[in-house]
Design a protein around this motif. Structure first.
Motif, PDB file in Angstrom:
ATOM      1  N   GLY A  14     -12.056   7.076   3.264  1.00  0.00           N
ATOM      2  CA  GLY A  14     -13.461   6.494   3.581  1.00  0.00           C
ATOM      3  C   GLY A  14     -13.889   5.373   2.642  1.00  0.00           C
ATOM      4  N   VAL A  15     -13.640   5.615   1.364  1.00  0.00           N
ATOM      5  CA  VAL A  15     -13.685   4.726   0.124  1.00  0.00           C
ATOM      6  C   VAL A  15     -13.127   3.376   0.777  1.00  0.00           C
ATOM      7  CG1 VAL A  15     -13.174   4.143  -2.096  1.00  0.00           C
ATOM      8  CG2 VAL A  15     -14.157   6.478  -1.447  1.00  0.00           C
ATOM      9  N   ALA A  16     -11.762   3.356   1.051  1.00  0.00           N
ATOM     10  CA  ALA A  16     -11.071   2.111   1.380  1.00  0.00           C
ATOM     11  C   ALA A  16     -11.707   1.399   2.551  1.00  0.00           C
ATOM     12  CB  ALA A  16      -9.564   2.732   1.782  1.00  0.00           C
ATOM     13  N   ILE A  17     -12.146   2.185   3.538  1.00  0.00           N
ATOM     14  CA  ILE A  17     -12.833   1.646   4.616  1.00  0.00           C
ATOM     15  C   ILE A  17     -14.067   0.809   4.254  1.00  0.00           C
ATOM     16  CG2 ILE A  17     -14.281   1.869   6.868  1.00  0.00           C
ATOM     17  CD1 ILE A  17     -12.031   4.232   7.304  1.00  0.00           C
ATOM     18  N   LEU A  18     -14.796   1.615   3.350  1.00  0.00           N
ATOM     19  CA  LEU A  18     -16.358   0.966   2.946  1.00  0.00           C
ATOM     20  C   LEU A  18     -15.825  -0.515   1.982  1.00  0.00           C
ATOM     21  CD1 LEU A  18     -18.133   3.972   1.933  1.00  0.00           C
ATOM     22  CD2 LEU A  18     -18.472   2.595   3.896  1.00  0.00           C
ATOM     23  N   LEU A  19     -14.681  -0.218   1.191  1.00  0.00           N
ATOM     24  CA  LEU A  19     -14.287  -1.325   0.527  1.00  0.00           C
ATOM     25  C   LEU A  19     -13.868  -2.319   1.320  1.00  0.00           C
ATOM     26  CD1 LEU A  19     -13.406  -2.699  -1.980  1.00  0.00           C
ATOM     27  CD2 LEU A  19     -10.930  -1.611  -1.820  1.00  0.00           C
ATOM     28  N   VAL A  76      -4.622  17.215  -3.484  1.00  0.00           N
ATOM     29  CA  VAL A  76      -4.293  15.969  -2.641  1.00  0.00           C
ATOM     30  C   VAL A  76      -4.748  16.160  -1.172  1.00  0.00           C
ATOM     31  CG1 VAL A  76      -2.413  14.552  -1.560  1.00  0.00           C
ATOM     32  CG2 VAL A  76      -2.341  14.977  -3.863  1.00  0.00           C
ATOM     33  N   ARG A  77      -4.654  17.323  -0.771  1.00  0.00           N
ATOM     34  CA  ARG A  77      -5.019  17.555   0.633  1.00  0.00           C
ATOM     35  C   ARG A  77      -6.508  17.356   0.663  1.00  0.00           C
ATOM     36  NH1 ARG A  77      -2.394  23.113   1.699  1.00  0.00           N
ATOM     37  NH2 ARG A  77      -3.375  23.495  -0.529  1.00  0.00           N
ATOM     38  N   THR A  78      -7.322  17.684  -0.388  1.00  0.00           N
ATOM     39  CA  THR A  78      -8.600  17.496  -0.282  1.00  0.00           C
ATOM     40  C   THR A  78      -9.357  16.212  -0.582  1.00  0.00           C
ATOM     41  OG1 THR A  78      -8.844  19.705  -1.388  1.00  0.00           O
ATOM     42  CG2 THR A  78     -10.864  18.403  -1.393  1.00  0.00           C
ATOM     43  N   ILE A  79      -8.527  15.214  -1.153  1.00  0.00           N
ATOM     44  CA  ILE A  79      -9.124  13.873  -1.706  1.00  0.00           C
ATOM     45  C   ILE A  79      -8.712  12.908  -0.815  1.00  0.00           C
ATOM     46  CG2 ILE A  79      -8.794  14.975  -4.124  1.00  0.00           C
ATOM     47  CD1 ILE A  79      -6.629  12.917  -4.519  1.00  0.00           C
ATOM     48  N   VAL A  80      -7.703  12.899   0.206  1.00  0.00           N
ATOM     49  CA  VAL A  80      -7.046  12.009   1.041  1.00  0.00           C
ATOM     50  C   VAL A  80      -8.234  11.471   2.027  1.00  0.00           C
ATOM     51  CG1 VAL A  80      -5.292  11.217   2.731  1.00  0.00           C
ATOM     52  CG2 VAL A  80      -4.631  12.484   0.663  1.00  0.00           C
ATOM     53  N   PRO A  81      -8.759  12.281   2.788  1.00  0.00           N
ATOM     54  CA  PRO A  81      -9.768  11.997   3.597  1.00  0.00           C
ATOM     55  C   PRO A  81     -10.883  10.998   3.080  1.00  0.00           C
ATOM     56  CG  PRO A  81      -9.189  14.174   4.381  1.00  0.00           C
ATOM     57  CD  PRO A  81      -8.414  13.957   3.062  1.00  0.00           C
ATOM     58  N   PRO A  82     -11.500  11.644   1.935  1.00  0.00           N
ATOM     59  CA  PRO A  82     -12.532  10.780   1.271  1.00  0.00           C
ATOM     60  C   PRO A  82     -12.050   9.411   0.898  1.00  0.00           C
ATOM     61  CG  PRO A  82     -12.553  13.194   0.458  1.00  0.00           C
ATOM     62  CD  PRO A  82     -11.536  12.850   1.314  1.00  0.00           C
ATOM     63  N   ALA A 121      -8.571   2.224  11.695  1.00  0.00           N
ATOM     64  CA  ALA A 121      -8.198   3.109  10.594  1.00  0.00           C
ATOM     65  C   ALA A 121      -8.561   4.313  10.652  1.00  0.00           C
ATOM     66  CB  ALA A 121      -8.780   2.433   9.264  1.00  0.00           C
ATOM     67  N   VAL A 122      -9.904   4.531  11.218  1.00  0.00           N
ATOM     68  CA  VAL A 122     -10.339   5.815  11.316  1.00  0.00           C
ATOM     69  C   VAL A 122      -9.600   6.565  12.505  1.00  0.00           C
ATOM     70  CG1 VAL A 122     -12.373   7.296  12.326  1.00  0.00           C
ATOM     71  CG2 VAL A 122     -12.724   5.563  10.755  1.00  0.00           C
ATOM     72  N   ALA A 123      -9.140   5.955  13.574  1.00  0.00           N
ATOM     73  CA  ALA A 123      -8.333   6.577  14.568  1.00  0.00           C
ATOM     74  C   ALA A 123      -6.913   6.866  13.875  1.00  0.00           C
ATOM     75  CB  ALA A 123      -8.140   5.600  15.790  1.00  0.00           C
ATOM     76  N   LEU A 124      -6.364   6.236  13.152  1.00  0.00           N
ATOM     77  CA  LEU A 124      -4.908   6.351  12.794  1.00  0.00           C
ATOM     78  C   LEU A 124      -5.167   7.378  11.713  1.00  0.00           C
ATOM     79  CD1 LEU A 124      -3.575   2.609  11.703  1.00  0.00           C
ATOM     80  CD2 LEU A 124      -2.953   4.122  13.654  1.00  0.00           C
ATOM     81  N   LEU A 125      -6.071   7.693  10.956  1.00  0.00           N
ATOM     82  CA  LEU A 125      -6.468   8.807   9.960  1.00  0.00           C
ATOM     83  C   LEU A 125      -6.723  10.079  10.837  1.00  0.00           C
ATOM     84  CD1 LEU A 125      -9.016   7.493   7.491  1.00  0.00           C
ATOM     85  CD2 LEU A 125      -6.384   7.883   7.066  1.00  0.00           C
TER      86      LEU A 125
END
Length: 233
Positions: free
Chosen positions: A149-154, A140-146, A201-205
Motif C-alpha cells: 500500500g505504501v508503494a502504491i501511494l508512492l 514479513v507476513r504482516t508487513i508485506v501488504p501494508p 498492482a492491487v489485483a496482483l497482490l
C-alpha cells in the motif's frame, strides 16, 4: 481533442508513465532500507536511540511531501550539493517513504508474540540472531501488504515531482494541456493511467501465492498435505 491528436500525445504520456514508474522504484530503493533500519531502531532497548528514531519518524510522517521535495531540491544547492531534479525527487520521496514504512516495520515486529522472543532468549540467541531467525521471518507476513500500500501511494505521489520539472506523467499531461487547452481531457487521461496502474498492482497482490493455492486445493479435497508428500521413500 481528436483521435489523431490523442495518437500524437499518447507516446509522450506513456514515456511520462515510465518516468513515474522508475521514480517509484528508485524512491523505494532508498526508502525501504532506511525505513527498515528506523523501524528496528524504534524497537531498540536503548531508550535514547529508540526515542530519537521515533521523533525522526514522526517528523517525517508529519512533513508534507511537497515541502520535503522543495527542501531537497532548493536546499541542497545552498550546501554546494547540486543534484538533478530526478535525483532530488528520488531522495525526497525516499525520505517520506522511509518515515511511513518505518511504522509498518515497527508494527510488524511488535506483532510477533512476546513468547517467541522469550523462547529465543531461553535458547541463548543473541539480539541479532533473534531478529534474523525468529522475529523478522514472522514479521514479513504482516508487513508485506501494508508495504504494498505504501508503494502504491508512492507511485501516485510521484505526481508531486511535477513541481520541480521532472518529466513524469502529470508533467507531460500538463504540457499537452497547455498546447491543446484540453485540460479536462488530458488530466482525466493521466488520472486514469495512475488509477489503472494502481488497480493492477492491487489485483496482483490479491492473487494467492502458490503455497496458498496448494493448501486451498487440499482443503477443498478434504485432505491435508503430508510433510513427506512428493519425496521418495
Amino acid at each position: 481533442m481528436t483521435a489523431a491528436e490523442w495518437g500524437a500525445y499518447l507516446p509522450d504520456f506513456l514515456a511520462g508513465l515510465g518516468v513515474s514508474l522508475r521514480l517509484t522504484a528508485a524512491a523505494l530503493g532508498v526508502g525501504l532500507p532506511v525505513g527498515a533500519l528506523l523501524g528496528l531502531a524504534t524497537t531498540a532497548r536503548r531508550a535514547p536511540l529508540r526515542w530519537t528514531c521515533i521523533a525522526i519518524v514522526e517528523v517525517g510522517r508529519g512533513a508534507p511531501g511537497l515541502i520535503v521535495l522543495y527542501l531537497v531540491y532548493y536546499g541542497l544547492p545552498q550546501l554546494d550539493l547540486t543534484w538533478s531534479s530526478f535525483a532530488s525527487a528520488t531522495l525526497a520521496l525516499g525520505l517520506s517513504t522511509a518515515a511511513y514504512s518505518a511504522e509498518v516495520f515497527r508494527a510488524g515486529i511488535n506483532a510477533v508474540p512476546a513468547g517467541q522472543r522469550e523462547a529465543s532468549r531461553a535458547l541463548g540467541l543473541s539480539r541479532g540472531a533473534e531478529l534474523r531467525f525468529v522475529v523478522l521471518p514472522q514479521a514479513v507476513r504482516t508487513i508485506v501488504p501494508p508495504l504494498a500500500g505504501v508503494a502504491i501511494l508512492l507511485f501516485q505521489g510521484t505526481s508531486l515531482a511535477f513541481a520541480i520539472a521532472v518529466p513524469e506523467l502529470l508533467s507531460r499531461a500538463y504540457n499537452a494541456a497547455t498546447i491543446t487547452y484540453q485540460f479536462t481531457a488530458t488530466l482525466t487521461v493521466a488520472g486514469a493511467m495512475y488509477a489503472a496502474v494502481s488497480l493492477l498492482a492491487v489485483a496482483l497482490l490479491r492473487l494467492p501465492s502458490p503455497g496458498r493455492r496448494i493448501r486451498r486445493s487440499f482443503a477443498a479435497a478434504g485432505t491435508a498435505p503430508h510433510p513427506t508428500d512428493g519425496r521418495s521413500s
